[in-house]
Design a protein around this motif. Structure first.
Motif, PDB file in Angstrom:
ATOM      1  N   ASN A 177       0.801  -1.226   0.147  1.00  0.00           N
ATOM      2  CA  ASN A 177      -0.121  -0.178  -0.392  1.00  0.00           C
ATOM      3  C   ASN A 177       1.091   1.040  -0.226  1.00  0.00           C
ATOM      4  OD1 ASN A 177      -1.162  -2.337   1.934  1.00  0.00           O
ATOM      5  ND2 ASN A 177      -2.718  -0.931   1.052  1.00  0.00           N
ATOM      6  N   ARG A 178       0.157   1.814  -0.688  1.00  0.00           N
ATOM      7  CA  ARG A 178       1.472   3.679  -0.476  1.00  0.00           C
ATOM      8  C   ARG A 178       1.140   4.173   0.297  1.00  0.00           C
ATOM      9  NH1 ARG A 178      -0.090   5.791  -7.127  1.00  0.00           N
ATOM     10  NH2 ARG A 178       0.947   3.510  -8.270  1.00  0.00           N
TER      11      ARG A 178
ATOM     12  N   LEU B 104     -11.345 -13.578   0.760  1.00  0.00           N
ATOM     13  CA  LEU B 104     -11.937 -12.154   0.118  1.00  0.00           C
ATOM     14  C   LEU B 104     -11.214 -11.361   0.588  1.00  0.00           C
ATOM     15  CD1 LEU B 104     -14.888 -10.767  -0.974  1.00  0.00           C
ATOM     16  CD2 LEU B 104     -15.550 -10.914   1.852  1.00  0.00           C
ATOM     17  N   SER B 105     -11.076 -10.671  -0.534  1.00  0.00           N
ATOM     18  CA  SER B 105      -9.786  -9.156  -0.028  1.00  0.00           C
ATOM     19  C   SER B 105     -10.352  -7.810  -0.135  1.00  0.00           C
ATOM     20  CB  SER B 105      -8.693  -9.391  -1.529  1.00  0.00           C
ATOM     21  OG  SER B 105      -8.152 -11.147  -0.554  1.00  0.00           O
ATOM     22  N   PRO B 106     -10.815  -6.990   0.518  1.00  0.00           N
ATOM     23  CA  PRO B 106     -11.186  -6.155   0.602  1.00  0.00           C
ATOM     24  C   PRO B 106      -9.964  -4.880   0.318  1.00  0.00           C
ATOM     25  CG  PRO B 106     -11.739  -7.304   2.803  1.00  0.00           C
ATOM     26  CD  PRO B 106     -11.042  -8.253   2.073  1.00  0.00           C
ATOM     27  N   GLY B 107     -10.493  -3.842  -0.183  1.00  0.00           N
ATOM     28  CA  GLY B 107      -9.956  -2.631  -0.108  1.00  0.00           C
ATOM     29  C   GLY B 107      -9.903  -2.007   0.850  1.00  0.00           C
ATOM     30  N   TYR B 108      -9.787  -0.558   1.207  1.00  0.00           N
ATOM     31  CA  TYR B 108      -9.590   0.060   2.060  1.00  0.00           C
ATOM     32  C   TYR B 108     -11.225   0.029   2.297  1.00  0.00           C
ATOM     33  CZ  TYR B 108      -5.125   1.761   0.237  1.00  0.00           C
ATOM     34  OH  TYR B 108      -3.702   1.300   0.026  1.00  0.00           O
ATOM     35  N   ILE B 109     -11.319   0.344   3.511  1.00  0.00           N
ATOM     36  CA  ILE B 109     -13.068  -0.152   4.345  1.00  0.00           C
ATOM     37  C   ILE B 109     -12.802   1.300   4.922  1.00  0.00           C
ATOM     38  CG2 ILE B 109     -14.230  -1.353   5.501  1.00  0.00           C
ATOM     39  CD1 ILE B 109     -12.896  -3.435   4.883  1.00  0.00           C
ATOM     40  N   ARG B 110     -13.654   2.383   5.758  1.00  0.00           N
ATOM     41  CA  ARG B 110     -13.664   2.986   6.396  1.00  0.00           C
ATOM     42  C   ARG B 110     -14.508   2.356   7.557  1.00  0.00           C
ATOM     43  NH1 ARG B 110     -12.706   8.240   5.420  1.00  0.00           N
ATOM     44  NH2 ARG B 110     -12.924   8.487   7.990  1.00  0.00           N
ATOM     45  N   THR B 111     -13.097   2.340   9.015  1.00  0.00           N
ATOM     46  CA  THR B 111     -13.757   1.262  10.051  1.00  0.00           C
ATOM     47  C   THR B 111     -13.057   2.510  10.792  1.00  0.00           C
ATOM     48  OG1 THR B 111     -12.010  -0.197   9.867  1.00  0.00           O
ATOM     49  CG2 THR B 111     -14.296  -1.127   9.080  1.00  0.00           C
ATOM     50  N   ALA B 112     -13.527   1.804  12.618  1.00  0.00           N
ATOM     51  CA  ALA B 112     -12.904   2.107  13.474  1.00  0.00           C
ATOM     52  C   ALA B 112     -11.218   1.784  13.438  1.00  0.00           C
ATOM     53  CB  ALA B 112     -13.370   1.534  14.938  1.00  0.00           C
ATOM     54  N   MET B 113     -10.808   0.883  12.889  1.00  0.00           N
ATOM     55  CA  MET B 113      -9.456   0.576  12.982  1.00  0.00           C
ATOM     56  C   MET B 113      -8.754   1.107  11.669  1.00  0.00           C
ATOM     57  SD  MET B 113      -7.380  -3.402  11.743  1.00  0.00           S
ATOM     58  CE  MET B 113      -8.005  -3.786  10.311  1.00  0.00           C
ATOM     59  N   THR B 114      -9.209   1.493  10.880  1.00  0.00           N
ATOM     60  CA  THR B 114      -8.810   2.134   9.588  1.00  0.00           C
ATOM     61  C   THR B 114      -8.572   4.064   9.956  1.00  0.00           C
ATOM     62  OG1 THR B 114     -10.691   2.560   8.604  1.00  0.00           O
ATOM     63  CG2 THR B 114      -9.405   1.163   7.646  1.00  0.00           C
ATOM     64  N   ASP B 115     -10.002   3.884  10.810  1.00  0.00           N
ATOM     65  CA  ASP B 115      -9.658   5.799  11.068  1.00  0.00           C
ATOM     66  C   ASP B 115      -8.972   5.965  11.829  1.00  0.00           C
ATOM     67  OD1 ASP B 115     -12.187   5.473   9.849  1.00  0.00           O
ATOM     68  OD2 ASP B 115     -13.808   5.552  11.414  1.00  0.00           O
ATOM     69  N   GLU B 116      -8.290   4.980  12.855  1.00  0.00           N
ATOM     70  CA  GLU B 116      -7.152   5.431  14.344  1.00  0.00           C
ATOM     71  C   GLU B 116      -5.842   5.873  13.108  1.00  0.00           C
ATOM     72  OE1 GLU B 116      -6.896   1.964  16.201  1.00  0.00           O
ATOM     73  OE2 GLU B 116      -8.863   2.409  17.050  1.00  0.00           O
ATOM     74  N   LEU B 117      -6.291   5.150  11.940  1.00  0.00           N
ATOM     75  CA  LEU B 117      -4.619   5.269  11.139  1.00  0.00           C
ATOM     76  C   LEU B 117      -4.825   6.260   9.911  1.00  0.00           C
ATOM     77  CD1 LEU B 117      -4.451   2.559   8.673  1.00  0.00           C
ATOM     78  CD2 LEU B 117      -3.157   2.613  10.946  1.00  0.00           C
ATOM     79  N   LEU B 118      -5.940   6.749   9.734  1.00  0.00           N
ATOM     80  CA  LEU B 118      -6.134   8.399   8.986  1.00  0.00           C
ATOM     81  C   LEU B 118      -5.845   9.624  10.107  1.00  0.00           C
ATOM     82  CD1 LEU B 118      -9.258   7.170   6.613  1.00  0.00           C
ATOM     83  CD2 LEU B 118      -6.566   7.335   6.097  1.00  0.00           C
ATOM     84  N   ALA B 119      -6.581   9.073  11.393  1.00  0.00           N
ATOM     85  CA  ALA B 119      -6.377  10.298  12.279  1.00  0.00           C
ATOM     86  C   ALA B 119      -5.306  10.363  12.290  1.00  0.00           C
ATOM     87  CB  ALA B 119      -6.914   9.797  13.433  1.00  0.00           C
TER      88      ALA B 119
ATOM     89  N   LEU C 148      -2.637  10.210   4.560  1.00  0.00           N
ATOM     90  CA  LEU C 148      -3.243   8.942   3.946  1.00  0.00           C
ATOM     91  C   LEU C 148      -4.229   8.965   2.864  1.00  0.00           C
ATOM     92  CD1 LEU C 148      -2.474   5.936   6.477  1.00  0.00           C
ATOM     93  CD2 LEU C 148      -1.073   6.544   4.485  1.00  0.00           C
ATOM     94  N   GLU C 149      -5.025   9.249   3.664  1.00  0.00           N
ATOM     95  CA  GLU C 149      -7.008   9.517   2.477  1.00  0.00           C
ATOM     96  C   GLU C 149      -6.775   9.960   0.933  1.00  0.00           C
ATOM     97  OE1 GLU C 149     -11.953  10.269   2.885  1.00  0.00           O
ATOM     98  OE2 GLU C 149      -9.216  11.064   4.965  1.00  0.00           O
ATOM     99  N   LYS C 150      -5.849  11.362   0.916  1.00  0.00           N
ATOM    100  CA  LYS C 150      -5.886  11.532  -0.410  1.00  0.00           C
ATOM    101  C   LYS C 150      -5.142  10.751  -0.945  1.00  0.00           C
ATOM    102  CE  LYS C 150      -3.680  15.795  -2.711  1.00  0.00           C
ATOM    103  NZ  LYS C 150      -2.586  16.809  -2.357  1.00  0.00           N
ATOM    104  N   ILE C 151      -3.755  10.248  -0.819  1.00  0.00           N
ATOM    105  CA  ILE C 151      -3.353   9.401  -1.212  1.00  0.00           C
ATOM    106  C   ILE C 151      -4.041   8.017  -1.641  1.00  0.00           C
ATOM    107  CG2 ILE C 151      -1.151   7.145  -1.392  1.00  0.00           C
ATOM    108  CD1 ILE C 151       0.036   8.973   0.633  1.00  0.00           C
ATOM    109  N   TRP C 152      -4.637   7.299  -0.893  1.00  0.00           N
ATOM    110  CA  TRP C 152      -6.479   6.506  -1.155  1.00  0.00           C
ATOM    111  C   TRP C 152      -6.770   7.072  -1.560  1.00  0.00           C
ATOM    112  CZ3 TRP C 152      -7.618   3.493   4.525  1.00  0.00           C
ATOM    113  CH2 TRP C 152      -5.710   3.572   4.817  1.00  0.00           C
ATOM    114  N   MET C 153      -7.314   8.209  -2.204  1.00  0.00           N
ATOM    115  CA  MET C 153      -8.028   8.245  -2.902  1.00  0.00           C
ATOM    116  C   MET C 153      -8.279   8.502  -3.959  1.00  0.00           C
ATOM    117  SD  MET C 153     -11.398   8.474  -1.087  1.00  0.00           S
ATOM    118  CE  MET C 153     -11.968   9.778  -2.719  1.00  0.00           C
TER     119      MET C 153
END
Length: 293
Positions: free
Chosen positions: A188-189, A224-239, A244-249
């Motif tokens: 992941n970039r 089943l292989s998800p991409g980026y998901i808005r969950t509590a775990m990813t919200d912690e990373l983005l905070a 990162l959100e700009k890179i992912w988008m």
């Protein structure tokens, strides 16, 4: 009729020889039904796990959620209970550390006995439990790296193992869905998570390997292989790293990140008769991120 002419009268019913009949030879609605089946969902205390538990209920199945949390997310669990009550389905929660094999085996066997007592078929599992950690590889402590593998790989394996034991013992041709990640295929970039990526690549290979072993029992194993998901775990990373959100988008071909609900239909497909000829496969649902990598 001339030689070689093909007759295609769609008004006539197609008679399928008994030797060719499969679980997929049913009406469309039944292809995605989990009626009279019980599915265990690990990581079912919040986030993606509890969303997939809701999908199982909506597909007519009973569900038992396992999670290391003492209690599930209050708001999400209340919604789950409403769905279950509305459809007269069973939905329960058990605290469980999936890396503790003795405890996991005991709980799984209890779930199976409960299912038999009420006339429900223990049919499969969605192994969703997992943890993430963002850390530079050169700074990664051995203990942390091993902890990621213990939960994401060993815990997933033990979950699949004890599900398969029950299915084989009961003679059930069930389905096992392991939640991997597109991170098992790409780096992941902007995200330093070598341990997590390593673990998810292992889960994908685990799925293929278990499918090869358990196909003889009619047990299907897919990832089943998800991409980026808005969950509590990813919200912690983005905070912690808003950039990162700009890179992912930038790689989001559909213009958004995923939501837990985006994976409900794919999970039900892998569990149900609609995918009856599918095993050892990885279903990537990533919003196009890998296509643009």
């Amino acid at each position: 009729m001339s030689p070689g002419e093909i007759v295609n009268d769609l008004s006539l019913p197609v008679q399928i020889p008994e030797s060719q009949q499969t679980a997929a030879n049913v009406q469309h609605s039944a292809l995605f039904s989990l009626s009279d089946k019980l599915i265990v969902t690990t990581g079912g205390g919040r986030g993606l796990g509890i969303a997939l538990a809701a999908a199982i209920l909506e597909a007519g199945g009973h569900v038992v959620c396992l999670d290391i949390l003492k209690v599930p997310d209050t708001e999400q669990w209340a919604t789950l209970q409403k769905i279950a009550k509305r459809s007269n389905l069973e939905c329960s929660y058990r605290e469980c550390d999936i890396t503790n094999e003795e405890t996991l085996e005991k709980i799984m066997d209890e779930i199976d006995k409960d299912a038999q007592r009420v006339g429900t078929q223990f049919y499969g599992v969605v192994a969703c439990a997992g943890i993430q950690q963002k850390l530079l590889a050169v700074d990664y402590p051995q203990a942390d790296f091993e902890r990621i593998q213990r939960v994401n790989v060993t815990g997933t394996f033990l979950t699949a193992k004890h599900t398969a034991r029950i299915l084989i013992r009961n003679g059930v041709r069930g389905s096992i869905v392991l939640i991997a990640s597109m991170s098992g295929q790409i780096a992941n970039r902007g995200l330093s998570c070598s341990a997590y990526n390593t673990s998810k690549a292992a889960v994908q290979q685990m799925g293929r390997s278990l499918a090869q072993e358990w196909g003889q029992y009619g047990i299907r194993v897919n990832t089943l292989s998800p991409g980026y998901i808005r969950t509590a775990m990813t919200d912690e990373l983005l905070a912690a790293a808003p950039e990162l959100e700009k890179i992912w988008m930038a790689g989001a071909l559909l213009g958004r990140l995923g939501a837990p609900e985006d994976f409900k239909a794919p999970a039900i497909f892998l569990l149900s008769a609609g995918s009856s000829f599918m095993t050892g496969a990885d279903l990537r649902v990533d919003g196009g991120h890998c296509a643009s990598a």
